[in-house]
Structures are given as structure tokens and as C-alpha cells.
Design an enzyme around this catalytic site. Structure first.
Site, PDB file in Angstrom:
ATOM      1  N   LEU A 110      -7.755   3.302   0.100  1.00  0.00           N
ATOM      2  CA  LEU A 110      -6.790   4.336  -0.280  1.00  0.00           C
ATOM      3  C   LEU A 110      -6.673   5.386   0.829  1.00  0.00           C
ATOM      4  O   LEU A 110      -5.582   5.864   1.149  1.00  0.00           O
ATOM      5  CB  LEU A 110      -7.248   4.991  -1.590  1.00  0.00           C
ATOM      6  CG  LEU A 110      -6.559   6.282  -2.014  1.00  0.00           C
ATOM      7  CD1 LEU A 110      -5.108   6.002  -2.393  1.00  0.00           C
ATOM      8  CD2 LEU A 110      -7.273   6.923  -3.202  1.00  0.00           C
ATOM      9  N   ASP A 159       0.831  -1.210   0.000  1.00  0.00           N
ATOM     10  CA  ASP A 159       0.000   0.000   0.000  1.00  0.00           C
ATOM     11  C   ASP A 159       0.862   1.254   0.000  1.00  0.00           C
ATOM     12  O   ASP A 159       1.822   1.365   0.774  1.00  0.00           O
ATOM     13  CB  ASP A 159      -0.873   0.035   1.262  1.00  0.00           C
ATOM     14  CG  ASP A 159      -2.178  -0.708   1.069  1.00  0.00           C
ATOM     15  OD1 ASP A 159      -2.202  -1.667   0.283  1.00  0.00           O
ATOM     16  OD2 ASP A 159      -3.176  -0.326   1.713  1.00  0.00           O
ATOM     17  N   GLU A 197     -14.885   3.212  -6.407  1.00  0.00           N
ATOM     18  CA  GLU A 197     -15.264   1.887  -5.923  1.00  0.00           C
ATOM     19  C   GLU A 197     -15.376   1.974  -4.402  1.00  0.00           C
ATOM     20  O   GLU A 197     -14.373   1.986  -3.697  1.00  0.00           O
ATOM     21  CB  GLU A 197     -14.192   0.857  -6.318  1.00  0.00           C
ATOM     22  CG  GLU A 197     -14.589  -0.545  -5.933  1.00  0.00           C
ATOM     23  CD  GLU A 197     -13.429  -1.545  -5.972  1.00  0.00           C
ATOM     24  OE1 GLU A 197     -13.706  -2.742  -6.100  1.00  0.00           O
ATOM     25  OE2 GLU A 197     -12.258  -1.150  -5.854  1.00  0.00           O
ATOM     26  N   ASP A 229      -9.883   2.969  -7.828  1.00  0.00           N
ATOM     27  CA  ASP A 229      -9.885   1.643  -7.225  1.00  0.00           C
ATOM     28  C   ASP A 229      -9.884   1.763  -5.697  1.00  0.00           C
ATOM     29  O   ASP A 229      -9.138   2.561  -5.127  1.00  0.00           O
ATOM     30  CB  ASP A 229      -8.599   0.934  -7.687  1.00  0.00           C
ATOM     31  CG  ASP A 229      -8.603  -0.550  -7.410  1.00  0.00           C
ATOM     32  OD1 ASP A 229      -9.449  -1.247  -7.979  1.00  0.00           O
ATOM     33  OD2 ASP A 229      -7.742  -1.004  -6.628  1.00  0.00           O
TER      34      ASP A 229
HETATM   35  C1  NOJ Z   1     -10.331  -3.707  -6.799  1.00  0.00           C
HETATM   36  C2  NOJ Z   1     -10.363  -4.227  -8.193  1.00  0.00           C
HETATM   37  O1  NOJ Z   1     -11.679  -4.163  -8.675  1.00  0.00           O
HETATM   38  C3  NOJ Z   1      -9.851  -5.643  -8.157  1.00  0.00           C
HETATM   39  O2  NOJ Z   1      -9.992  -6.269  -9.400  1.00  0.00           O
HETATM   40  C4  NOJ Z   1      -8.411  -5.628  -7.712  1.00  0.00           C
HETATM   41  O3  NOJ Z   1      -7.927  -6.949  -7.576  1.00  0.00           O
HETATM   42  C5  NOJ Z   1      -8.280  -4.930  -6.366  1.00  0.00           C
HETATM   43  N1  NOJ Z   1      -8.972  -3.679  -6.333  1.00  0.00           N
HETATM   44  C6  NOJ Z   1      -6.826  -4.664  -6.060  1.00  0.00           C
HETATM   45  O4  NOJ Z   1      -6.363  -3.658  -6.920  1.00  0.00           O
END
Ligand code: NOJ
Length: 556
Positions: free
Chosen positions: A210, A175, A248, A205
């Protein structure tokens, strides 16, 4: 409603199409999809009605998490093309009026990223504090392993560094430490770079992860993570006023609201509606509208100029983590009873058509819902033709097989030897012999033709995506009926989750004598009598109806 308004806030009436360059179309015959190939297929997306392409990660990568493990945020992976070819693709998309956004994966890097290699080499490395290090995994640190099949801890000991580093996802994805101002500057630089090349924004993402920085940081470093998100949004829109960040955020509604910036709406421009998506599957499993209706009633109104993004499937497992244990088991039983179809005890690694046993009425119902529910619909490539998964491919990659263009070898995706493809083609009844673009383009009754009709009507009726909506009360438990109103326009939609026809009577307030309902997905006009309308729906039937005033000329 005013089309000028809808065009201004483009993300509120967009059709977003997510694709991976690697699996979309191979332009040079080496087996791997590429930007040249994608550029050839932009016309197809345009003709379908797509207005925004979301590119999954295309950056240089060791590819241990399908490109979500990045070694250079400023590059293009050589398997997919060059920066020049990416720009050519952007140019083709612009010519078609299609915007492009891309995954911004800055919660972590690959452990092969030069920053991490430098960080681990010495405590004095300028990049050491770009990651989150501890002598011991802290007892009060973040909890919850995301990929429990592969990882047991969020902390990995690095011999070279002599310390543990935080990794929310796989251990090969350390991270980044956003509490470090240098990291925040670099992230802004990455955004600025791609905006300058012509992107219209990012799908961000893993946003909650994050913002989290290890749990043991000096509180003064990042006292308010949301302030950081506000700064990032402000930076984005200083560089490009119409750019968006689509986050997300898989959290309950009240928590997700914080990522919009609560009532100020100054953080994420859009958030995925994970709750609505999960309740949709519960409604499908039960043949009853209530779970989805409740989600729509519970869903908070998004702040001004922000928007929910709705979806049926994405590239990950179909997560059911926000359902109760019993509800999840109901969905598993209905749509993925075998262990090999399930993943992480919380989701399914299947696509929709196979979950619904190829029942076209039911599949059409789901996409009719997607395009009529409030929010911006996001499609995952191949959904428009009803592609299914290939369970022989491991884990989440089962739903990431190459696009099925024709019934030729490799589904017309590539002329290379099949072993060279990024993943095998789907086998069996959903394979390219039966499910492909070319045959559906020629067939007016195909799923692709249905999708085009839905998109055309969705774009003509911005009320649906962003109007004030109301879930209508009635006594047919299999039917979800809602209306959307905006600037004097009203659209009503009704969907039957049952495999038997049903009639439903809807009360429509605020209409005037002589108003009538005109069908948008088929021919037909229904009178409104005493503020009520009676609708018939077939098995898994769906209808969209526009309220038309007496004497008004309606052009569909
Ligand atoms: C969320 C993404 O949608 C997924 O596909 C990915 O493996 C993880 N984040 C890590 O980046």
C-alpha cells in the site's frame, strides 16, 4: 496484573476471530452465508470467549479474489445482506461485548470499480491519477510477483487507457496511487464511514505494498510513506480513540518495527508475527523448541501500547517464505509432502489438524502455545473445532470451506442444495460428520472445550499476552519454557514438542521462599525449591503455572 489496565488497552488481551460472512452461516437458505446468519451465531463466539470479530471483505465484489477485489468501499455485497443487516449484526455483537474490525483493502480496487473504469476511459478523467500508470513498465519499479501461478508481471497494458497500470496482486486488481492526496482523502473517508457505523478498527491488507507507489513517482508527492501511515493512525484515533489498525506486514522483524512507527509506536497498532508463525512450524517439524525459542528471543519489543498479533493459520497459504530453502523443505516434507498441498513454492494450502494427522495431543499443544505466547492470538474460523482443508478446492480456497456446525446436510451451514454453496464441504475424516460444533459442545474432551479453557485462562492471565517475557534456559531440547511477568504477577508456561514424555528443571529467579506454582490447565501444585522447579510433561504436553505467594488465596 491490574485488570483495569488490560481492559483499557483492549487489543493487548483480545481474542480475535477471523471469519468470512460468506462461509460462516447461511441465515436465509440460499446457499451463501450472510449477516443475518452471522448474527445468529454471535452467541456461540461469545460463549467460546471471542472478544473481537475480524470480518473478511464483505464489500460488493466480482469475487475473483474472494472479495479482496472490491467495487464499492462503502457497501455490502448483496449476497451477504444489506447495510442495515450489517448494522444489526454489529448491534448483536455489541450486546455481547464483542468488538468488530474489518478488512481494509485499499492497496487496490477491482478493475470493475467505477474509479478504474473512469480512470482508463481518458487521460483527463478525474480518477486517472488514482491509479499508477506508465507508458512502459519501469525498469526500476517494484519487483516480485505475489501470485506467480497466475501473473508474470506487475504491469498490465490497458488498451483503452493506452498505458500500463501497476497491479501488485492479480491483474484485475489495479493498485491505487496513495501518492495522490485525493486517494488518501478517500481512504480516510472510508475509514471514517465504517468507524461511524460502529467498527473498532481494521485489518489492513498488504501494508508494505500500500505504501509503495510504483517507483517512479515525483518524490515530492509522498516523500515519506511512513508519514502517511502516521497520518492515517492519527486520523483513526481522532475519530475513535480505542480503534486499532492491525497490519499485514510479512517482513523480517527489524523491517516490521518500522510499521509500528519504531519507538514512537504511532503507525500500526498491531502487526502479525509472521516470523514466529513460520518458526513454530519448523519447531513442530523438528520436534525441537529452538526455532521458536530463537524467534521469541529475536523478536523486538513492540513500542508502548502497540502489540504483536500471533496466529497459527490464516485464510491464505501457510507461507514459509521467511525460512531458508532447506528449512522450508523440512516443513514441506513433514506437513505437506505432496505437490498438490503446496502453493507458489513457498507455502501450504492446508489447515493444522490434517498437517498433524489429527494427533489431538499435538494439536492441543499448538493452541496452548498460541494462547500463552506473548501477543494477541488470532483464530481463523473453524480452528476451534479442528477443521481441515478440502484439497479439491483450488488454490488458497482449500482452507475457506463452509463452517461445520453439525453433522446435518452441508454441515448445518445451509439448507440449500450443495451446488449452491460458496465451496464444497470438507470430505472424509475431517468432514462435518466427524468434526462439528454441536458434537464438540457436548464433549468436555473436545478441541472446542480445550480452546474454551485456554481462552478463559488467557483472559485471566494478561501477563501472558503482554507481560515482560523471558525464554528460560534448560537442557531439554524439545521443551519451550517461558515466563511472563507483569505488575507482580508471574506465569510460567512449558511446552513439549516431542512425542515422548520429558522432565525439565527450570530455574526461576526473583521468586521468594514458599512461592509455589499452581497449574492452570489441570489440577496440581508444584513447590519451588531453591529457585528451581521440576516439571513433567507428557508427549506433546503443555502446562501453564501461576506463581502463588504463601498465604495467597488463588481463585482460578
Ligand atoms: C492479502 C490477502 O490476505 C489475500 O487473501 C489477498 O489475495 C491479497 N492481499 C490481495 O488483496
Amino acid at each position: 496484573m491490574r485488570m483495569s489496565h488490560a481492559a483499557d488497552l483492549w487489543w493487548k488481551n483480545a481474542v480475535i476471530y477471523c471469519l468470512d460472512v460468506e462461509t460462516f452461516f447461511d441465515g436465509d437458505g440460499d446457499g451463501c452465508g450472510d449477516f443475518n446468519g452471522l448474527a445468529q451465531r454471535v452467541g456461540y463466539l461469545d460463549e467460546m470467549g471471542v472478544t473481537c470479530i475480524w470480518l473478511m471483505p464483505f464489500y460488493p465484489t466480482p469475487d475473483r479474489d474472494d472479495g479482496y477485489d472490491i467495487t464499492d468501499f462503502y457497501g455490502v455485497d448483496p449476497r451477504l445482506g444489506t447495510n442495515g443487516e450489517l448494522v444489526e449484526f454489529l448491534r448483536v455483537a455489541r450486546d455481547r461485548g464483542i468488538r468488530v474490525i474489518a478488512d481494509l483493502v485499499v492497496n487496490h480496487t477491482s478493475d470493475k470499480h467505477p474509479w478504474f473504469q473512469s480512470a482508463r476511459s481518458s487521460p483527463d478523467s478525474p480518477h486517472r491519477d488514482w491509479y499508477v500508470w506508465r507508458d512502459e513498465p519501469p525498469a526500476d519499479g517494484p519487483k516480485g510477483v505475489v501470485f506467480p501461478d497466475q501473473e508474470k508481471s506487475l504491469w498490465e497494458y490497458d488498451e483503452k487507457a493506452g498505458q500500463y497500470y501497476l497491479h501488485r496482486f492479480y491483474k484485475h486488481q489495479p493498485d491505487l496511487n496513495v501518492a495522490n492526496p485525493a486517494v488518501r482523502d478517500e481512504i480516510a473517508r472510508v475509514l471514517g464511514y465504517w468507524l461511524h457505523l460502529g467498527l473498532s478498527g481494521f485489518r489492513v491488507d498488504a501494508v508494505p505494498f500500500l505504501l509503495e507507489t510504483g517507483g517512479a513517482l515525483d518524490a515530492e508527492d509522498l516523500p515519506d510513506p511512513h508519514e502517511y501511515l502516521r497520518d492515517l493512525r492519527a486520523f483513526l484515533n481522532r475519530r475513535n480513540g480505542e480503534a486499532v489498525i492491525l497490519g499485514e506486514v510479512n517482513l523480517p522483524y527489524p523491517d516490521t518495527m518500522r510499521f509500528f512507527g519504531d519507538e514512537d509506536g504511532d503507525e500500526l497498532t498491531m502487526c502479525f508475527d509472521f516470523i514466529g508463525m513460520q518458526r513454530l512450524y519448523l519447531s513442530l517439524a523438528r520436534g525441537k523448541a529452538a526455532p521458536l525459542a530463537e524467534a521469541l528471543r529475536e523478536r523486538p519489543e513492540q513500542p508502548k501500547d502497540t502489540h504483536w498479533a500471533t496466529f497459527v493459520r490464516n485464510h491464505d497459504e501457510l507461507t514459509l517464505d521467511k525460512l531458508s530453502e532447506e528449512e522450508r523443505q523440512e516443513v514441506f516434507e513433514a506437513f505437506g509432502p505432496e505437490k498438490r498441498m503446496q502453493l507458489y513454492d513457498r507455502g501450504l494450502r492446508r489447515r493444522l489438524p490434517s498437517m498433524l494427522d489429527g494427533d489431538m495431543d499435538r494439536i492441543r499443544l499448538v493452541y496452548s502455545l498460541l494462547f500463552s505466547m506473548p501477543g494477541t492470538p488470532v483464530l481463523f474460523y473453524g480452528e476451534e473445532i479442528g477443521m481441515a482443508e478440502e484439497l479439491s478446492v483450488e488454490g488458497r480456497n482449500a482452507v475457506r470451506t463452509p463452517m461445520q456446525w453439525s453433522d446435518d446436510d452441508n454441515g448445518g451451514f445451509s439448507t440449500a442444495d450443495p451446488e449452491k454453496l460458496p465451496a464444497p464441504m470438507v470430505q472424509g475424516e475431517f468432514g462435518p460428520e466427524k468434526v462439528n460444533v454441536v458434537s464438540q459442545l457436548r464433549d468436555p474432551d473436545s478441541l472446542l472445550s480445550w480452546m474454551k479453557l485456554l481462552i478463559r485462562r488467557y483472559r485471566q492471565c494478561p501477563e501472558l499476552a503482554w507481560g515482560r517475557y523471558e525464554v528460560l534456559e534448560h537442557d531439554a531440547e524439545s521443551v519451550l519454557a517461558h515466563r511472563a511477568d507483569q505488575d507482580g504477577g508471574t506465569v510460567v508456561a512449558a511446552h513439549n514438542f516431542a512425542d515422548e514424555p520429558v522432565d525439565v528443571t527450570l530455574r526461576l529467579d526473583r521468586l521468594e521462599p514458599g512461592d509455589r506454582l499452581v497449574d492452570l490447565l489441570s489440577d496440581g501444585t508444584t513447590p519451588v525449591e531453591d529457585g528451581e522447579v521440576r516439571l513433567s510433561l507428557g508427549r506433546y504436553g503443555c502446562r501453564w503455572l501461576r506463581v502463588v505467594k504463601p498465604g495467597e488465596v488463588f481463585v482460578p
